[in-house]
Enzyme design. Structure first.
Site, PDB file in Angstrom:
ATOM      1  N   SER A 127     -12.299  -5.817  -5.333  1.00  0.00           N
ATOM      2  CA  SER A 127     -11.932  -5.813  -3.914  1.00  0.00           C
ATOM      3  C   SER A 127     -13.046  -6.380  -3.051  1.00  0.00           C
ATOM      4  O   SER A 127     -14.221  -6.208  -3.338  1.00  0.00           O
ATOM      5  CB  SER A 127     -11.624  -4.393  -3.447  1.00  0.00           C
ATOM      6  OG  SER A 127     -11.355  -4.418  -2.056  1.00  0.00           O
ATOM      7  N   LYS A 181      -7.339   0.587  -8.204  1.00  0.00           N
ATOM      8  CA  LYS A 181      -7.279  -0.552  -7.274  1.00  0.00           C
ATOM      9  C   LYS A 181      -5.936  -0.578  -6.543  1.00  0.00           C
ATOM     10  O   LYS A 181      -5.869  -0.894  -5.355  1.00  0.00           O
ATOM     11  CB  LYS A 181      -7.511  -1.871  -8.029  1.00  0.00           C
ATOM     12  CG  LYS A 181      -7.394  -3.124  -7.155  1.00  0.00           C
ATOM     13  CD  LYS A 181      -8.386  -3.092  -6.004  1.00  0.00           C
ATOM     14  CE  LYS A 181      -8.534  -4.354  -5.196  1.00  0.00           C
ATOM     15  NZ  LYS A 181      -7.387  -5.077  -4.758  1.00  0.00           N
ATOM     16  N   HIS A 184      -6.186   1.964  -3.907  1.00  0.00           N
ATOM     17  CA  HIS A 184      -7.077   1.390  -2.881  1.00  0.00           C
ATOM     18  C   HIS A 184      -6.241   0.537  -1.929  1.00  0.00           C
ATOM     19  O   HIS A 184      -6.359   0.636  -0.709  1.00  0.00           O
ATOM     20  CB  HIS A 184      -8.172   0.552  -3.565  1.00  0.00           C
ATOM     21  CG  HIS A 184      -8.884  -0.409  -2.650  1.00  0.00           C
ATOM     22  ND1 HIS A 184      -8.314  -1.574  -2.183  1.00  0.00           N
ATOM     23  CD2 HIS A 184     -10.118  -0.364  -2.083  1.00  0.00           C
ATOM     24  CE1 HIS A 184      -9.153  -2.204  -1.391  1.00  0.00           C
ATOM     25  NE2 HIS A 184     -10.269  -1.489  -1.312  1.00  0.00           N
ATOM     26  N   ASN A 185      -5.405  -0.309  -2.494  1.00  0.00           N
ATOM     27  CA  ASN A 185      -4.598  -1.193  -1.653  1.00  0.00           C
ATOM     28  C   ASN A 185      -3.578  -0.421  -0.832  1.00  0.00           C
ATOM     29  O   ASN A 185      -3.299  -0.774   0.310  1.00  0.00           O
ATOM     30  CB  ASN A 185      -3.893  -2.252  -2.511  1.00  0.00           C
ATOM     31  CG  ASN A 185      -4.843  -3.363  -2.931  1.00  0.00           C
ATOM     32  OD1 ASN A 185      -6.051  -3.158  -3.010  1.00  0.00           O
ATOM     33  ND2 ASN A 185      -4.306  -4.533  -3.204  1.00  0.00           N
ATOM     34  N   GLU A 188      -5.392   0.831   1.957  1.00  0.00           N
ATOM     35  CA  GLU A 188      -5.641  -0.341   2.827  1.00  0.00           C
ATOM     36  C   GLU A 188      -4.427  -0.584   3.741  1.00  0.00           C
ATOM     37  O   GLU A 188      -4.575  -0.775   4.950  1.00  0.00           O
ATOM     38  CB  GLU A 188      -5.906  -1.551   1.921  1.00  0.00           C
ATOM     39  CG  GLU A 188      -5.973  -2.899   2.583  1.00  0.00           C
ATOM     40  CD  GLU A 188      -6.104  -4.020   1.524  1.00  0.00           C
ATOM     41  OE1 GLU A 188      -7.030  -3.960   0.695  1.00  0.00           O
ATOM     42  OE2 GLU A 188      -5.268  -4.952   1.536  1.00  0.00           O
TER      43      GLU A 188
END
Ligand code: 6PG
Length: 467
Positions: A127, A181, A184-185, A188
């Site tokens: 990222s 991940k 994480h997105n 986000e």
């Protein structure tokens, strides 16, 4: 022999391989496009240190064993194709790392397939965009723990540093890295939605112009909301439109695209039965944003309530607190999902380490993450950061403003669904007795689905409506 190989010399690949080379490793790139290979060789200045080719065989034979080959190609079939093209040339013990946003079950499939051939496969989310790849991204690797030792020095050198600590750590087996991940997105998506709602409210209700908006976000970024997304938001409001008068942000079409990682986060949270409404609504809002024509037509059919605000400093203070509250709640949901996924998929994630990995380099980096990491260390078995004492005080301090901001949105017809879902999640999660007893009664009434009781153990059914 070269220390590290990278397949896919697009912007991310080109930048990441040069980043690795900056730290003293010799690197070799592979791409089918010879222009990209030439650009890489020229950028490296010394082919003994940075080199590349369009030929798979030349590429693989140039690498020191065990070979460490990272793929930075678009997720999907291209990952499988890249693996198949490498396979005939690799040897047992070699390592392939997928640095893209692959769906986690694809990573599990590839890991099992390659394990049979003696090849170690890592799913390692990267990222930080193009700049992060070049200067130091956050890296989220998952795979075989022993094999990780071979890539650890390279990743630790290339990753972003938070107070000297590299933002990369071995996260867990199989798809643990890709899963982290993905979430994480999802976070986000949630944070971006929240920022956009506050922007809407400050602009439409508070009447702030772009300079004031930029100043406000810049100021917030110097305080507890300090984060990459708040920082770039301040910058965005200042950007002039090179094609004409005014600021670029006002000329950008309000239809947000998505590549799917936020949607996957929501879909999998549903599968696991973990509530992440702040992230779900962020995905839905991108979908609503795509219905531009419908929105414009429907907008002409309905009046919007008029609601004026007089206390601008008060609005700004409350907006900052509401955004802070909702940021915390969004991280809480994403991390809760990780805790459940860790149980279900056997990742054995250490959530403190996950939060540490996100403290620099990645898109969701924020001052908050250091405190989140500490909470997981301080409170054993922490189920949700809303239960951690250091977050309880912050929530208590900001929840009243959040309610007021949401009421302003409701009264003026400005949609604040991310803020609202964050507050509703908090309110529901902190309600000992929810009205879902009635839903159980209805289910049993129309479908004999049975219910449990608060006063004794067992499964019950009632013939409703009978005497
Ligand atoms: C990152 C980002 C990145 C992602 C973009 C775009 O961590 O660097 O998450 O991986 O591709 O954010 O995602 P959407 O196109 O779905 O908005």
């Amino acid at each position: 022999m070269y220390d590290f190989g990278l397949v896919g010399l697009g912007v991310m690949g080109h930048n990441f391989i040069l980043n690795v080379a900056d730290h003293g490793f010799t690197v070799y790139g592979l791409d089918l496009d010879d222009e990209k290979v030439d650009t890489l060789i020229k950028s490296g200045n010394d082919p003994g240190k940075v080199n590349g080719t369009t030929g798979v065989k030349t590429f693989v034979s140039a690498l020191a064993t065990p070979r460490k080959v990272m793929l930075l190609v678009p997720a999907g079939d291209l990952v499988d194709k890249a693996i198949e093209s490498l396979l005939p040339h690799l040897e047992p013990g070699d390592i392939i790392i997928d640095g893209g946003n692959s769906f986690f079950t694809d990573t599990d499939r590839r890991e099992a397939y390659l394990k049979e051939k003696g090849i170690n496969f890592f799913g390692a989310g990267v990222s930080g965009g193009a700049e992060g790849a070049r200067r130091g991204p956050s890296i989220m690797p998952g795979g075989n723990k022993e094999a990780y030792e071979h890539i650890r020095p390279i990743f630790e050198a290339a990753a972003a540093k938070f107070k000297g600590e590299p933002c990369v750590t071995y996260l867990g087996p199989k798809s643990a890295g890709n899963y982290v991940k993905m979430v994480h997105n999802g976070i986000e998506y949630g944070l971006m939605q929240l920022i956009s709602e506050i922007y809407d409210l400050l602009k439409r209700l508070g009447g702030l112009d772009n300079d004031e908006l930029s100043k406000t976000f810049k100021h917030w970024n110097e305080r507890r909301l300090q984060s990459f997304l708040v920082e770039i938001t301040a910058e965005i409001f200042k950007q002039e439109d090179s094609d004409g008068d005014g600021r670029l942000v006002d000329k950008i079409l309000d239809k947000a695209k998505q590549k799917g990682t936020g949607k996957w986060t929501s879909q999998n949270a549903m599968d696991l039965g973990v509530p992440i409404p702040s992230i779900d609504i962020a995905v839905s809002m991108r979908e609503i944003s795509a219905l531009k024509d419908l929105r414009v037509k429907a907008g002409g059919l309905y009046e919007r309530p008029r609601f004026a605000i007089t206390d601008k400093p008060g609005l700004l203070k409350k907006a900052e607190e509401a955004l802070y509250f909702s940021f915390i709640v969004t991280y809480a949901q994403g991390l809760h999902q990780l805790a459940e996924a860790s149980e279900s998929y056997g990742y054995a994630l250490n959530l403190s380490k996950v939060a540490k990995t996100w403290r620099a380099g990645c898109i969701i980096r924020a001052a908050l993450l250091d405190d989140i990491a500490r909470s997981y260390e301080e409170v054993a078995g922490l189920q949700n950061i809303l239960m951690a004492p250091s977050f309880m005080s912050r929530i208590k301090e900001t929840v009243a403003s959040t309610r007021e901001i949401i009421v302003m949105g409701i009264n003026s017809g400005i949609p604040l669904p991310g803020l609202t879902n964050s507050l509703t999640y908090f309110d529901a999660l902190t309600t000992g007795r929810l009205p879902l007893n009635l839903i159980q009664a209805q289910r049993d009434h129309f479908g004999s689905h049975t219910y449990e009781r608060v006063d004794r153990e067992g499964i019950f059914h009632t013939e409703w409506g009978g005497d």
